[in-house]
Motif scaffolding. Structure first.
Motif, PDB file in Angstrom:
ATOM      1  N   GLY A   9       0.818  -1.196   0.000  1.00 22.65           N
ATOM      2  CA  GLY A   9       0.000   0.000   0.000  1.00 22.65           C
ATOM      3  C   GLY A   9       0.853   1.249   0.000  1.00 22.65           C
ATOM      4  O   GLY A   9       2.077   1.192  -0.132  1.00 22.65           O
ATOM      5  N   LEU A  10       0.181   2.365   0.158  1.00 19.72           N
ATOM      6  CA  LEU A  10       0.827   3.683   0.212  1.00 19.72           C
ATOM      7  C   LEU A  10       0.840   4.146   1.663  1.00 19.72           C
ATOM      8  O   LEU A  10      -0.230   4.262   2.279  1.00 19.72           O
ATOM      9  N   GLN A  12       3.223   6.569   4.823  1.00 19.57           N
ATOM     10  CA  GLN A  12       4.185   7.645   5.046  1.00 19.57           C
ATOM     11  C   GLN A  12       5.434   7.082   5.725  1.00 19.57           C
ATOM     12  O   GLN A  12       5.395   6.032   6.366  1.00 19.57           O
ATOM     13  N   PRO A  87      11.357   6.058   2.486  1.00 17.26           N
ATOM     14  CA  PRO A  87      11.059   6.198   1.044  1.00 17.26           C
ATOM     15  C   PRO A  87      11.867   5.223   0.184  1.00 17.26           C
ATOM     16  O   PRO A  87      11.365   4.753  -0.843  1.00 17.26           O
ATOM     17  N   THR A  90      10.453   1.855  -1.041  1.00 16.16           N
ATOM     18  CA  THR A  90       9.458   1.805  -2.104  1.00 16.16           C
ATOM     19  C   THR A  90       9.897   0.832  -3.194  1.00 16.16           C
ATOM     20  O   THR A  90      11.002   0.940  -3.740  1.00 16.16           O
ATOM     21  N   GLN A 120       2.807  -3.920  -4.363  1.00 13.95           N
ATOM     22  CA  GLN A 120       3.468  -2.617  -4.383  1.00 13.95           C
ATOM     23  C   GLN A 120       3.481  -1.985  -2.997  1.00 13.95           C
ATOM     24  O   GLN A 120       2.431  -1.890  -2.346  1.00 13.95           O
ATOM     25  N   VAL A 121       4.647  -1.547  -2.592  1.00 20.64           N
ATOM     26  CA  VAL A 121       4.802  -0.767  -1.363  1.00 20.64           C
ATOM     27  C   VAL A 121       5.363   0.592  -1.753  1.00 20.64           C
ATOM     28  O   VAL A 121       6.414   0.675  -2.395  1.00 20.64           O
ATOM     29  N   THR A 122       4.654   1.638  -1.391  1.00 18.66           N
ATOM     30  CA  THR A 122       5.090   2.999  -1.683  1.00 18.66           C
ATOM     31  C   THR A 122       5.154   3.783  -0.382  1.00 18.66           C
ATOM     32  O   THR A 122       4.161   3.842   0.346  1.00 18.66           O
ATOM     33  N   VAL A 123       6.328   4.343  -0.109  1.00 21.97           N
ATOM     34  CA  VAL A 123       6.533   5.095   1.123  1.00 21.97           C
ATOM     35  C   VAL A 123       6.815   6.539   0.758  1.00 21.97           C
ATOM     36  O   VAL A 123       7.804   6.845   0.076  1.00 21.97           O
ATOM     37  N   SER A 124       5.951   7.418   1.194  1.00 21.28           N
ATOM     38  CA  SER A 124       6.126   8.840   0.896  1.00 21.28           C
ATOM     39  C   SER A 124       6.890   9.518   2.030  1.00 21.28           C
ATOM     40  O   SER A 124       6.797   9.115   3.190  1.00 21.28           O
TER      41      SER A 124
END
Length: 125
Positions: A9-10, A12, A87, A90, A120-124
Motif C-alpha cells: 500500500g501507500l 508515510q 522512502p 518503495t 506494491q509498497v510505496t513510502v512517501s
C-alpha cells in the motif's frame, strides 16, 4: 505451486506494513521462503529469508532491525512485518519459495523457482 502476496500500500515514512504470502499446491513446511523487492530501474534484491522450520532468518543490511520475516506452516503463510518504513523501501515486493534452497543460496533470487505476483509498497516522505 502458487504464491499470492498481499498487504502492500501507500504509507508515510515511519509507518508500518505487514505483507503476507499465502502458498498453495505445495508442502509449505519443506520450502525455504524469501522476500525480494524491485524498485523502478533497479535489479531485484534480497530482503529477507527464512528456513523451513522458521528457526533461521537472514536479512539484507538495509532492512535489518526494521523488518521481521516469519511464517506459519499450519496456515501455509509467509509474513514480512515492515516497521519504520523509509522512502527507499518503495518497491514491488515479491515472495519466493523453493524446496531446494540452502542457507548459502537463500539470498540469491536465482535459487528460487516459485514466485508470487508482487505487491506494491510505496513510502512517501
Amino acid at each position: 505451486v502458487q504464491l499470492q502476496a498481499s498487504g502492500g500500500g501507500l504509507v508515510q515514512a515511519g509507518d508500518s506494513l505487514r505483507l503476507s504470502c499465502v502458498a498453495s499446491g505445495l508442502t509449505f513446511r519443506t520450502y525455504v521462503m524469501g522476500w525480494f523487492r524491485q524498485a523502478p530501474g533497479k535489479e531485484r534484491e534480497f530482503v529477507a529469508g527464512m528456513s523451513r522450520s522458521g528457526n533461521s532468518q537472514s536479512y539484507a543490511d538495509s532492512v535489518k532491525g526494521r523488518f521481521t520475516i516469519s511464517r506459519d506452516n499450519a496456515k501455509n503463510t509467509l509474513y514480512l512485518q515492515m516497521n519504520s518504513l523509509k522512502p527507499e523501501d518503495t518497491a514491488v515486493y515479491y515472495c519466493a519459495g523453493d524446496p531446494t534452497v540452502i542457507t548459502s543460496t537463500m539470498r540469491l533470487s536465482s535459487a528460487y523457482r516459485y514466485w508470487g505476483q508482487g505487491t506494491q509498497v510505496t513510502v512517501s516522505s
